[in-house]
Design a protein around this motif. Structure first.
Motif, PDB file in Angstrom:
ATOM      1  N   LEU A 217     -70.533 -70.138 101.887  1.00  0.00           N
ATOM      2  CA  LEU A 217     -71.987 -70.185 102.006  1.00  0.00           C
ATOM      3  C   LEU A 217     -72.539 -71.595 101.853  1.00  0.00           C
ATOM      4  O   LEU A 217     -73.519 -71.958 102.508  1.00  0.00           O
ATOM      5  CB  LEU A 217     -72.622 -69.260 100.961  1.00  0.00           C
ATOM      6  CG  LEU A 217     -72.318 -67.761 101.136  1.00  0.00           C
ATOM      7  CD1 LEU A 217     -72.913 -66.969  99.977  1.00  0.00           C
ATOM      8  CD2 LEU A 217     -72.885 -67.257 102.452  1.00  0.00           C
ATOM      9  N   GLU A 218     -71.948 -72.386 100.989  1.00  0.00           N
ATOM     10  CA  GLU A 218     -72.466 -73.739 100.740  1.00  0.00           C
ATOM     11  C   GLU A 218     -71.857 -74.777 101.680  1.00  0.00           C
ATOM     12  O   GLU A 218     -72.116 -75.962 101.538  1.00  0.00           O
ATOM     13  CB  GLU A 218     -72.203 -74.117  99.284  1.00  0.00           C
ATOM     14  CG  GLU A 218     -72.911 -73.206  98.294  1.00  0.00           C
ATOM     15  CD  GLU A 218     -72.753 -73.690  96.864  1.00  0.00           C
ATOM     16  OE1 GLU A 218     -72.406 -74.871  96.682  1.00  0.00           O
ATOM     17  OE2 GLU A 218     -72.962 -72.893  95.938  1.00  0.00           O
ATOM     18  N   ARG A 219     -71.029 -74.315 102.626  1.00  0.00           N
ATOM     19  CA  ARG A 219     -70.461 -75.185 103.672  1.00  0.00           C
ATOM     20  C   ARG A 219     -69.728 -76.385 103.080  1.00  0.00           C
ATOM     21  O   ARG A 219     -70.032 -77.544 103.376  1.00  0.00           O
ATOM     22  CB  ARG A 219     -71.566 -75.633 104.632  1.00  0.00           C
ATOM     23  CG  ARG A 219     -72.217 -74.467 105.377  1.00  0.00           C
ATOM     24  CD  ARG A 219     -73.323 -74.941 106.301  1.00  0.00           C
ATOM     25  NE  ARG A 219     -73.887 -73.835 107.039  1.00  0.00           N
ATOM     26  CZ  ARG A 219     -73.479 -73.425 108.250  1.00  0.00           C
ATOM     27  NH1 ARG A 219     -72.481 -74.064 108.830  1.00  0.00           N
ATOM     28  NH2 ARG A 219     -74.039 -72.404 108.838  1.00  0.00           N
ATOM     29  N   PHE A 220     -68.751 -76.087 102.223  1.00  0.00           N
ATOM     30  CA  PHE A 220     -67.930 -77.138 101.640  1.00  0.00           C
ATOM     31  C   PHE A 220     -66.893 -77.665 102.624  1.00  0.00           C
ATOM     32  O   PHE A 220     -66.396 -78.779 102.450  1.00  0.00           O
ATOM     33  CB  PHE A 220     -67.222 -76.622 100.389  1.00  0.00           C
ATOM     34  CG  PHE A 220     -68.104 -76.535  99.177  1.00  0.00           C
ATOM     35  CD1 PHE A 220     -68.574 -77.683  98.552  1.00  0.00           C
ATOM     36  CD2 PHE A 220     -68.487 -75.309  98.669  1.00  0.00           C
ATOM     37  CE1 PHE A 220     -69.384 -77.604  97.439  1.00  0.00           C
ATOM     38  CE2 PHE A 220     -69.300 -75.223  97.554  1.00  0.00           C
ATOM     39  CZ  PHE A 220     -69.748 -76.373  96.942  1.00  0.00           C
ATOM     40  N   PHE A 221     -66.560 -76.882 103.651  1.00  0.00           N
ATOM     41  CA  PHE A 221     -65.440 -77.243 104.528  1.00  0.00           C
ATOM     42  C   PHE A 221     -65.848 -77.131 105.993  1.00  0.00           C
ATOM     43  O   PHE A 221     -66.779 -76.395 106.344  1.00  0.00           O
ATOM     44  CB  PHE A 221     -64.225 -76.341 104.261  1.00  0.00           C
ATOM     45  CG  PHE A 221     -63.800 -76.317 102.821  1.00  0.00           C
ATOM     46  CD1 PHE A 221     -62.986 -77.318 102.300  1.00  0.00           C
ATOM     47  CD2 PHE A 221     -64.221 -75.303 101.975  1.00  0.00           C
ATOM     48  CE1 PHE A 221     -62.598 -77.297 100.974  1.00  0.00           C
ATOM     49  CE2 PHE A 221     -63.835 -75.273 100.649  1.00  0.00           C
ATOM     50  CZ  PHE A 221     -63.026 -76.275 100.144  1.00  0.00           C
ATOM     51  N   ASN A 222     -65.116 -77.879 106.818  1.00  0.00           N
ATOM     52  CA  ASN A 222     -65.242 -77.815 108.269  1.00  0.00           C
ATOM     53  C   ASN A 222     -63.865 -77.579 108.871  1.00  0.00           C
ATOM     54  O   ASN A 222     -62.850 -77.910 108.254  1.00  0.00           O
ATOM     55  CB  ASN A 222     -65.835 -79.110 108.834  1.00  0.00           C
ATOM     56  CG  ASN A 222     -67.326 -79.239 108.538  1.00  0.00           C
ATOM     57  OD1 ASN A 222     -68.049 -78.242 108.454  1.00  0.00           O
ATOM     58  ND2 ASN A 222     -67.790 -80.467 108.378  1.00  0.00           N
ATOM     59  N   VAL A 223     -63.833 -76.978 110.070  1.00  0.00           N
ATOM     60  CA  VAL A 223     -62.579 -76.803 110.792  1.00  0.00           C
ATOM     61  C   VAL A 223     -62.787 -77.301 112.215  1.00  0.00           C
ATOM     62  O   VAL A 223     -63.817 -77.031 112.842  1.00  0.00           O
ATOM     63  CB  VAL A 223     -62.129 -75.320 110.770  1.00  0.00           C
ATOM     64  CG1 VAL A 223     -63.153 -74.418 111.426  1.00  0.00           C
ATOM     65  CG2 VAL A 223     -60.760 -75.168 111.420  1.00  0.00           C
ATOM     66  N   GLU A 239     -64.977 -77.650  88.240  1.00  0.00           N
ATOM     67  CA  GLU A 239     -65.570 -76.932  87.129  1.00  0.00           C
ATOM     68  C   GLU A 239     -66.555 -75.854  87.603  1.00  0.00           C
ATOM     69  O   GLU A 239     -66.860 -74.923  86.869  1.00  0.00           O
ATOM     70  CB  GLU A 239     -66.282 -77.900  86.185  1.00  0.00           C
ATOM     71  CG  GLU A 239     -65.339 -78.735  85.324  1.00  0.00           C
ATOM     72  CD  GLU A 239     -64.563 -79.772  86.130  1.00  0.00           C
ATOM     73  OE1 GLU A 239     -63.369 -79.967  85.864  1.00  0.00           O
ATOM     74  OE2 GLU A 239     -65.166 -80.389  87.043  1.00  0.00           O
ATOM     75  N   ILE A 240     -67.056 -75.975  88.827  1.00  0.00           N
ATOM     76  CA  ILE A 240     -67.946 -74.957  89.389  1.00  0.00           C
ATOM     77  C   ILE A 240     -67.149 -73.913  90.159  1.00  0.00           C
ATOM     78  O   ILE A 240     -67.355 -72.710  90.000  1.00  0.00           O
ATOM     79  CB  ILE A 240     -69.005 -75.605  90.291  1.00  0.00           C
ATOM     80  CG1 ILE A 240     -69.902 -76.534  89.460  1.00  0.00           C
ATOM     81  CG2 ILE A 240     -69.841 -74.551  90.994  1.00  0.00           C
ATOM     82  CD1 ILE A 240     -70.937 -77.266  90.293  1.00  0.00           C
ATOM     83  N   ASN A 241     -66.204 -74.363  90.976  1.00  0.00           N
ATOM     84  CA  ASN A 241     -65.385 -73.440  91.767  1.00  0.00           C
ATOM     85  C   ASN A 241     -64.015 -74.087  91.950  1.00  0.00           C
ATOM     86  O   ASN A 241     -63.881 -75.100  92.629  1.00  0.00           O
ATOM     87  CB  ASN A 241     -66.045 -73.165  93.122  1.00  0.00           C
ATOM     88  CG  ASN A 241     -65.424 -71.976  93.822  1.00  0.00           C
ATOM     89  OD1 ASN A 241     -64.383 -71.461  93.401  1.00  0.00           O
ATOM     90  ND2 ASN A 241     -66.044 -71.532  94.903  1.00  0.00           N
ATOM     91  N   SER A 242     -63.020 -73.477  91.333  1.00  0.00           N
ATOM     92  CA  SER A 242     -61.679 -74.065  91.378  1.00  0.00           C
ATOM     93  C   SER A 242     -60.858 -73.576  92.568  1.00  0.00           C
ATOM     94  O   SER A 242     -59.892 -74.229  92.944  1.00  0.00           O
ATOM     95  CB  SER A 242     -60.924 -73.752  90.080  1.00  0.00           C
ATOM     96  OG  SER A 242     -60.795 -72.344  89.909  1.00  0.00           O
ATOM     97  N   VAL A 243     -61.219 -72.431  93.150  1.00  0.00           N
ATOM     98  CA  VAL A 243     -60.480 -71.881  94.288  1.00  0.00           C
ATOM     99  C   VAL A 243     -61.483 -71.421  95.337  1.00  0.00           C
ATOM    100  O   VAL A 243     -62.452 -70.722  95.016  1.00  0.00           O
ATOM    101  CB  VAL A 243     -59.579 -70.701  93.861  1.00  0.00           C
ATOM    102  CG1 VAL A 243     -58.877 -70.104  95.072  1.00  0.00           C
ATOM    103  CG2 VAL A 243     -58.550 -71.156  92.829  1.00  0.00           C
ATOM    104  N   HIS A 244     -61.241 -71.798  96.578  1.00  0.00           N
ATOM    105  CA  HIS A 244     -62.071 -71.389  97.708  1.00  0.00           C
ATOM    106  C   HIS A 244     -61.234 -70.512  98.636  1.00  0.00           C
ATOM    107  O   HIS A 244     -60.172 -70.938  99.118  1.00  0.00           O
ATOM    108  CB  HIS A 244     -62.598 -72.601  98.470  1.00  0.00           C
ATOM    109  CG  HIS A 244     -63.522 -73.469  97.654  1.00  0.00           C
ATOM    110  ND1 HIS A 244     -64.887 -73.321  97.656  1.00  0.00           N
ATOM    111  CD2 HIS A 244     -63.242 -74.488  96.797  1.00  0.00           C
ATOM    112  CE1 HIS A 244     -65.421 -74.223  96.849  1.00  0.00           C
ATOM    113  NE2 HIS A 244     -64.446 -74.949  96.310  1.00  0.00           N
ATOM    114  N   ASN A 245     -61.717 -69.305  98.858  1.00  0.00           N
ATOM    115  CA  ASN A 245     -61.030 -68.357  99.736  1.00  0.00           C
ATOM    116  C   ASN A 245     -61.901 -68.173 100.973  1.00  0.00           C
ATOM    117  O   ASN A 245     -62.877 -67.431 100.958  1.00  0.00           O
ATOM    118  CB  ASN A 245     -60.832 -67.021  99.011  1.00  0.00           C
ATOM    119  CG  ASN A 245     -59.948 -66.064  99.796  1.00  0.00           C
ATOM    120  OD1 ASN A 245     -59.728 -66.245 100.985  1.00  0.00           O
ATOM    121  ND2 ASN A 245     -59.468 -65.036  99.123  1.00  0.00           N
TER     122      ASN A 245
END
Length: 587
Positions: A217-223, A239-245
């Motif tokens: 949702l926060e668009r941390f990644f691009n492909v 510390e906010i999000n250690s794993v992104h699925n």
């Protein structure tokens, strides 16, 4: 004892499958069947029971079925049945695959109600890998009678051919879950990894990649749409999000409706970017009679970073408090520290609160530190060291005056203030009359006369405005009736003396003009025409009054020619004044 009739078979081999029931008419005669004897008859039904003397037989030696390559596992591929002339348990049979080129792909079982062979799928099909399969199916009776084994084997076989039909399938990822790792210090645009998908169809359509934004949702990644390369689009914080699925879509260019799904599991690696802080907000209490070297507080710290960056911690007093004479700090080397007193004789009256800065350093590279303030409150303690009162010394009441008495006095003061406010408010609500009744009340200034007017439309009957500005109407040379200097009070003795030296009509005329001037110049006069009642002693009146009540002769007539001379509009006024004999005028 009567003889019995015995029914016997006449044929050596009876076949239930040909005829399973016979109807017989049986006749019995007495006198050994001689003439004159009597007879009776009855019917007998003979039913043949079944024996397992017929093997199962397939109607065809080859069966062919077509299925889609997208058929789900456990789905039914085909149904076939071997015929058996027997009934009941003699017709029960089992099906099995005895040969074929698809080991483990298909299986067959028996439907107990219909005795059909059910062929179902055990593994997914792939048209691009194999187009067809051949299966050899055998059906065998379960209950075989050994005496009929000479009839031949009680089983039969057939061949089932399964044709796989091509389906335009969505792209397939080389790995359903792609695991990747990235540092939380990675800059925007850092490449994390690559995902790969292919078109399983023979057409081999090109693939485009995209991210399911519901999983990012926060668009941390691009492909990258063409290569499948995944990179960072925003700074990361473990510390906010250690794993992104996140879910990756693979879409065919030729048919965008065909979409494959893959998963990218991205783990964010920790860096030392958080300084340690107090584990909790400590409340430290210090007794006034504390001894030197007494432990008054044990503190610990927490760090949002993971070990080894976060642990161990090192404690010390900040530089500004390192040489203070009140407290010292001891690092316990187990991620805790103890705060001790350096002297005795603490007094709340002198200082009730001490602020002790504590420096905490982690073991990261580079190490991070923070200064945390420990608040120490001085307390009055009992003999066992239990605090009774802490902080600043409270204000003490005068001796002999209890708290209840003070509250009672305050309550009385508040009640008195409320009563005073209510009295002031009630006084302000009283309304001051607009006019003084003795001077301004016009309800009593009513003149009644016997002149019968013409109603509301008769504007000539009574014109108060004309009477109020009488001099202006009669004398065109007079432009302003408002006196520039204070007028003489018509009720004064000097005014009455001057009027007596003039003729009666002149006296009355002068009296009216003076009253008009006084009324027009009066700033407190009502802003509308009103009745003004005057008492004036003119010439020729024994009582010195203008009224005819005290006149020596009731037949004497007063002249009002000064009104008549003003024109026909004032003729009625002249007649009116003649009737009233000067008792009232309008202004």
């Amino acid at each position: 004892m009567s003889p019995l009739g015995i029914i016997r078979t006449a044929l050596p081999n009876m076949d239930r499958e040909t005829r399973d029931q016979y109807l017989l008419i049986i006749q019995a005669k007495d006198m050994v069947g001689q003439m004159g004897g009597l007879s009776g008859s009855t019917s007998v039904t003979v039913t043949l029971t079944d024996v397992n003397d017929n093997p199962p037989r397939f109607s065809r030696k080859l069966y062919q079925y077509s299925v889609l390559e997208s058929l789900p596992v456990s789905s039914v591929v085909a149904k076939l049945k071997a015929a058996d002339a027997d009934i009941g348990s003699n017709a029960e049979m089992d099906y099995r695959i005895i040969d074929g080129d698809a080991p483990g792909v298909f299986n067959v079982t028996t439907d107990e109600e219909t005795q059909e062979g059910i062929i179902f799928l055990q593994r997914t099909l792939d048209y691009e890998t194999k187009h067809s399969f051949s299966l050899k199916i055998e059906a065998t009776n379960r209950n075989i009678d050994p005496q009929f084994l000479t009839f031949g084997p009680f089983s039969d076989t057939t061949v089932v051919k399964v044709i796989v039909e091509d389906v335009n399938e969505p792209p397939v990822f080389s790995a359903l879950i792609s695991k990747m790792m990235v540092s939380e210090a990675a800059k925007v645009g850092t490449v994390i990894g690559t995902v790969s998908a292919r078109d399983p169809d023979s057409s081999s359509s090109a693939i485009r990649y995209s991210i399911d934004r519901n999983t990012d949702l926060e668009r941390f990644f691009n492909v990258d749409a063409l290569s499948g390369v995944i990179s960072t689009a925003k700074p990361l914080d473990r510390e906010i999000n250690s794993v992104h699925n996140i879910t990756i879509f693979a879409t065919e260019n030729q048919d965008p409706s065909l979409v494959g799904k893959g998963i990218a599991l991205i783990t964010v690696m920790d860096i030392n970017d958080n300084a340690p802080v107090f584990a909790i907000e400590y409340e430290t209490l210090l007794c006034e009679n504390a001894a030197p070297g007494q432990v008054i507080q044990t503190i610990s710290a927490v760090d949002k970073d993971e070990p080894p960056s976060g642990h161990p911690f090192y404690f010390s007093l900040a530089f500004s408090a390192a040489n203070n004479n009140n407290f010292t700090l001891r690092d316990n080397k187990d991620n805790t520290a103890s705060v001790l007193t350096k002297r005795t004789g603490f007094h709340r009256q002198e200082q009730s609160l001490y602020l002790l800065p504590v420096l905490i350093v982690d073991s990261g590279s580079p190490a991070l530190s923070s200064t945390n303030t420990l608040s120490v409150r001085v307390c009055d303690c009992d003999m066992d060291g239990v605090p009774r009162a802490c902080g600043a010394v409270a204000f003490s009441l005068p001796a002999g005056l209890s708290t209840g008495a003070v509250l009672s006095v305050l309550g009385c003061i508040i009640i008195l203030l409320v009563l005073m406010l209510l009295i002031v408010a009630m006084q302000r609500r009283r309304k001051v009359p607009l006019f003084l009744e003795d001077e301004r009340d016009v309800r009593e200034n009513i003149v009644q006369y016997d002149d019968e007017g013409g109603g509301e439309e008769d504007t000539e009957a009574f014109d108060m405005a004309a009477l109020r500005n009488l001099k202006v109407i009669c004398d065109s040379k007079v432009q302003n009736v408002t006196p520039e200097t204070p007028s003489v009070n018509p009720y004064s003795a000097s005014a009455r003396t001057s009027y007596k030296t003039l003729p009666d009509n002149i006296v009355f005329q002068e009296f009216i003009w003076d009253r008009l001037k006084v009324t027009d110049a009066d700033p407190s006069a009502p802003p509308y025409d009103s009745l003004q009642t005057y008492a004036f002693e003119g010439n020729g009146s024994v009582a010195g009054s203008l009224s005819s009540l005290e006149s020596p002769s009731s037949d004497s007539e007063q002249s009002y020619d000064y009104l008549s001379n003003c024109g026909p509009r004032f003729k009625k006024l002249a007649d009116l004044y003649g009737n009233l004999e000067g008792s009232s005028v309008f202004s």
